[in-house]
Every structure is written in C-alpha cells, then in structure tokens.
Motif scaffolding. Structure first.
Motif, PDB file in Angstrom:
ATOM      1  N   LEU A  82      20.412  10.562   6.731  1.00  0.00           N
ATOM      2  CA  LEU A  82      19.282   9.656   6.791  1.00  0.00           C
ATOM      3  C   LEU A  82      18.628   9.261   5.494  1.00  0.00           C
ATOM      4  O   LEU A  82      18.358  10.118   4.810  1.00  0.00           O
ATOM      5  N   VAL A  83      18.713   7.970   5.391  1.00  0.00           N
ATOM      6  CA  VAL A  83      18.211   7.669   3.860  1.00  0.00           C
ATOM      7  C   VAL A  83      17.496   6.192   4.137  1.00  0.00           C
ATOM      8  O   VAL A  83      17.823   5.150   4.471  1.00  0.00           O
ATOM      9  N   PHE A  84      16.123   6.417   3.748  1.00  0.00           N
ATOM     10  CA  PHE A  84      15.139   5.245   4.054  1.00  0.00           C
ATOM     11  C   PHE A  84      14.109   5.159   2.926  1.00  0.00           C
ATOM     12  O   PHE A  84      13.942   6.194   2.209  1.00  0.00           O
ATOM     13  N   GLY A  85      13.800   3.790   2.552  1.00  0.00           N
ATOM     14  CA  GLY A  85      12.699   3.596   1.720  1.00  0.00           C
ATOM     15  C   GLY A  85      13.416   3.188   0.144  1.00  0.00           C
ATOM     16  O   GLY A  85      14.542   3.580  -0.261  1.00  0.00           O
ATOM     17  N   GLU A  86      12.832   2.116  -0.492  1.00  0.00           N
ATOM     18  CA  GLU A  86      13.054   1.826  -1.769  1.00  0.00           C
ATOM     19  C   GLU A  86      13.275   2.915  -2.680  1.00  0.00           C
ATOM     20  O   GLU A  86      14.060   2.985  -3.617  1.00  0.00           O
ATOM     21  N   ASP A  87      12.383   3.949  -2.696  1.00  0.00           N
ATOM     22  CA  ASP A  87      12.574   5.201  -3.520  1.00  0.00           C
ATOM     23  C   ASP A  87      13.905   5.842  -3.515  1.00  0.00           C
ATOM     24  O   ASP A  87      13.975   6.523  -4.416  1.00  0.00           O
TER      25      ASP A  87
END
Length: 253
Positions: A209-214
């Motif tokens: 799971l990989v979410f977000g601009e960071d």
C-alpha cells in the motif's frame, strides 16, 4: 489468488496494469485503496491463512476498518516488523495495532495474535520470532502480508544502508534468517526487529500500500535500476516476488 483479485477489479471497475512484473492497481485516494484491499482480504483470507501486519501510518486505517467491520477470519495473525523495546512500549507497532481495536476483535473471535516483542533482548526477540514464523508457515497453508514503503524506500523495517551505517540484514551470513534485527541509533530507526527479504519471500501475497505525494519519490526510485541496499523496496521487483506483489496506490507509476 490473483484470479480472485482480478474478479474484484472487474466488479469495482479498478484499473490495473503490470510494471516490471508487479500488478499495480490505481485508486483515486487512500480511502479507496483501503476499501479495495479490504475487499481483497475478505475474499482470500480464511482459517488456513496467516495474516501478517506491518507498522507505519498507511496500514492503520486498514486495521481500523477491519476491526469496525468484524468480518475477517484468518487462522492466525502475526507482525512483519517492530520497533524494539518492552512489550507495548509507546512507539511500538503492537500498541498502534491495539489502538485500532483490531487486537480486541481478534480476542473476541479467538484468533491467535503473535506479537514480536516478548521482553527479551533484541537478539533473543529476533531469534524467537524467526522460530515462530517457521512454525506458523509449517502449520498454515497460506501467508498474506500487508506492506508499505517509507519515504526513504525502506520496507518491513529493513533500513537502507547510509553513510555510517551498513544494515547487517543484508549480510550473506543472515540470508538464511526469516527475522533479524539491527541497532541504528544515529537515525530515526533506532532498534528494529523485522522480517528479512527471505521472510518476505515466504509470503504467498504481498499487498503493498503506497498512498500520498510524500511517497512518490520513493516509489519512483523503487522502480529504477539500482541496489536493494540503497532502496530496499526494490526487493518487490525480483521476478519471483513481483508475481506475488499487488501494489495499490493513488500515484501514477
């Protein structure tokens, strides 16, 4: 297992594609991603499954949802990684997971949970959990792990090498271990106990799971050529691992 997942994609109109052998499912945001991975877990996790939980901020909302909906029924639950210290210490992943209500749900359903921390030394803790995972893998027919990556490209608490620190988990002498440990006091990692790459190789499905601009730069570097010692998440590109990895992300890659 991926046949079941593809059926879910079709039902939910989820777009997916392959990137270097990894199945990538694109979602609009983290909430949609959590909904998708929950649907997948309900379909594939059963009493013959060991369900392994990682730490970090990304999986927390997933564990909250699983606790709230009270539907998942694995045979056993374990951990992927942990910040070393006393049992349930303030920054432990175990305390975070307990705070989501998921451990209480497991207790109610009489589903055994096997935490990493046992109030032993770091070395003893790693050895004991290595033995526990070998035991669980021998008893249960299926292993599923929820994973994430850090902004520096780490995964499963496996820190990248850096100036002044060479992670012993990459050493050839440790390649037979499913769980190992390290002490990196000069960084934010400090003391860790975590599954090694070999431990992750034992998983039948890795839900990444990989979410977000960071996380965008870390994910881009993950797909670049280079060493796993620099970006441990590159492990997922190994051909035999890629075919068992599902990347769910709100980023374009």
């Amino acid at each position: 297992m991926f046949d079941q997942i593809e059926t879910i994609f079709k039902k939910q109109n989820v777009f997916s594609h392959k990137n270097q052998g990894i199945t990538v499912a694109n979602v609009k945001d983290s909430a949609s991603g959590v909904d998708l991975v929950t649907s997948i877990l309900y379909e594939i996790v059963d009493r013959k499954t060991v369900f392994y939980l990682s730490g970090g901020s990304t999986p927390k909302s997933l564990y909250e949802k699983l606790a709230r909906e009270e539907s998942i029924l694995p045979g056993a639950v374990g951990q992927v990684d942990e910040r070393f210290g006393p049992t349930l210490h303030q920054t432990s992943n175990q305390l975070m997971i307990r705070g989501t209500g998921f451990l209480r749900y497991l207790e109610i359903r009489d589903i055994p949970f096997y935490p990493i921390l046992q109030n032993r030394t770091r070395e003893e803790t790693a050895q004991m959990y290595d033995e526990k995972i070998r035991e669980l893998n021998a008893v249960f027919g299926k292993n599923v792990a929820v994973m994430g990556i850090g902004t520096d490209g780490h995964t499963s608490g496996i820190a990248p090498n850096r100036i002044g620190f060479t992670n012993p988990m990459f050493a050839s002498a440790q390649q037979h271990l499913l769980v190992s440990e390290f002490d990196d006091q000069a960084s934010t990692y400090k003391e860790r106990v975590a599954m090694t790459f070999f431990g992750l190789e034992m998983q039948d499905l890795l839900l990444l799971l990989v979410f977000g601009e960071d996380k965008k730069e870390a994910m881009e570097r993950m797909f670049e050529a280079g060493s796993e010692e620099d970006i441990p998440a590159r492990f997922y590109k190994r051909p035999e691992i890629a075919k068992r990895t599902l990347l769910i992300t709100d980023l374009q890659i």
